[in-house]
Design a protein around this motif. Sequence first.
Motif, short mmCIF file in Angstrom:
data_model
loop_
_atom_site.label_atom_id
_atom_site.label_comp_id
_atom_site.label_asym_id
_atom_site.label_seq_id
_atom_site.Cartn_x
_atom_site.Cartn_y
_atom_site.Cartn_z
N UNK A 23 11.15 -34.27 -7.49
CA UNK A 23 11.67 -35.40 -6.71
C UNK A 23 13.19 -35.38 -6.76
N UNK A 24 13.78 -34.65 -5.82
CA UNK A 24 15.23 -34.45 -5.80
C UNK A 24 16.02 -35.75 -5.73
N UNK A 25 15.52 -36.73 -4.98
CA UNK A 25 16.25 -37.98 -4.81
C UNK A 25 16.41 -38.72 -6.14
N UNK A 26 15.56 -38.45 -7.12
CA UNK A 26 15.65 -39.10 -8.43
C UNK A 26 16.92 -38.68 -9.16
N UNK A 27 17.45 -37.51 -8.82
CA UNK A 27 18.69 -37.07 -9.46
C UNK A 27 19.84 -38.00 -9.09
N UNK A 28 19.75 -38.64 -7.93
CA UNK A 28 20.77 -39.59 -7.51
C UNK A 28 20.93 -40.74 -8.50
N UNK A 29 19.84 -41.14 -9.12
CA UNK A 29 19.91 -42.21 -10.13
C UNK A 29 20.72 -41.75 -11.34
N UNK A 30 20.52 -40.49 -11.73
CA UNK A 30 21.30 -39.95 -12.85
C UNK A 30 22.78 -39.85 -12.49
N UNK A 31 23.05 -39.43 -11.26
CA UNK A 31 24.44 -39.35 -10.81
C UNK A 31 25.08 -40.73 -10.85
N UNK A 32 24.39 -41.74 -10.31
CA UNK A 32 24.94 -43.09 -10.30
C UNK A 32 25.21 -43.60 -11.71
N UNK A 33 24.32 -43.28 -12.62
CA UNK A 33 24.46 -43.79 -13.99
C UNK A 33 25.61 -43.13 -14.75
N UNK A 34 25.83 -41.83 -14.52
CA UNK A 34 26.79 -41.08 -15.34
C UNK A 34 28.05 -40.64 -14.60
N UNK A 35 28.20 -41.00 -13.34
CA UNK A 35 29.36 -40.51 -12.60
C UNK A 35 30.68 -41.01 -13.16
N UNK A 36 30.72 -42.22 -13.68
CA UNK A 36 31.95 -42.75 -14.27
C UNK A 36 32.37 -41.94 -15.49
N UNK A 37 31.43 -41.66 -16.37
CA UNK A 37 31.74 -40.88 -17.57
C UNK A 37 32.23 -39.48 -17.19
N UNK A 38 31.53 -38.84 -16.27
CA UNK A 38 31.90 -37.48 -15.87
C UNK A 38 33.27 -37.47 -15.22
N UNK A 39 33.54 -38.43 -14.36
CA UNK A 39 34.85 -38.50 -13.71
C UNK A 39 35.96 -38.68 -14.74
N UNK A 40 35.76 -39.57 -15.72
CA UNK A 40 36.78 -39.80 -16.74
C UNK A 40 37.08 -38.52 -17.52
N UNK A 41 36.05 -37.79 -17.89
CA UNK A 41 36.24 -36.52 -18.60
C UNK A 41 37.04 -35.57 -17.72
N UNK A 42 36.64 -35.45 -16.48
CA UNK A 42 37.32 -34.53 -15.56
C UNK A 42 38.76 -34.94 -15.32
N UNK A 43 39.00 -36.23 -15.18
CA UNK A 43 40.36 -36.69 -14.92
C UNK A 43 41.26 -36.44 -16.12
#
Length: 174
Positions: free
Chosen positions: A8-28
């Motif tokens: 269920x590929x669309x379920x990965x969107x939930x993981x992205x929504x949950x962790x995108x802030x953390x990942x962006x902060x690390x990358x920034x």
Amino acid sequence: MAAVLDGQRQAFGHLVNRYQGMVYRVCFKITGEAESAKDMAQEVFIKAYKALPSFRGQSSFSTWLYRIAYRTCLDWKRANDREWRHRTAADYTENDVVSPHTPEQETLRKETSQELDRNLNNLAEPYRSVVQLYYFQHHSYQEIAEQKGISVKTVESQLYRARQMMRKLGEEWR
């Protein structure tokens, strides 16, 4: 995660929504640039999606994802040979809240913060990232060890050496 692994590929969107802030902060923090951080965050999630079947659950998903982000961005940094020295103290301390301090106190605080930022940016990897994780993001030694894929003793050693380096640069870490 189970849904994604079940196709269920669309379920990965939930993981992205949950962790995108953390990942962006690390990358920034590693790239120092908003656009590069966005690009790197997108690449991190692509890598995570492709590597999801290899996730064994020995650590939390966020720790696993953090490691992917950290390593991806370090690879980017090496490839682009960019320096972190262009960041300002604002990356750590600025906010839009009105300060209760006098203008003199605020000026002194900003100068101290800028000096801290300069000294922190003068630290070599891996010392800089360990200091950031421990002092600015308030991670435990164990969490840092898991995120960086190193032993707790190595974290202790790196923090000790970083404190020594910072003392030489005039900063006291307690």
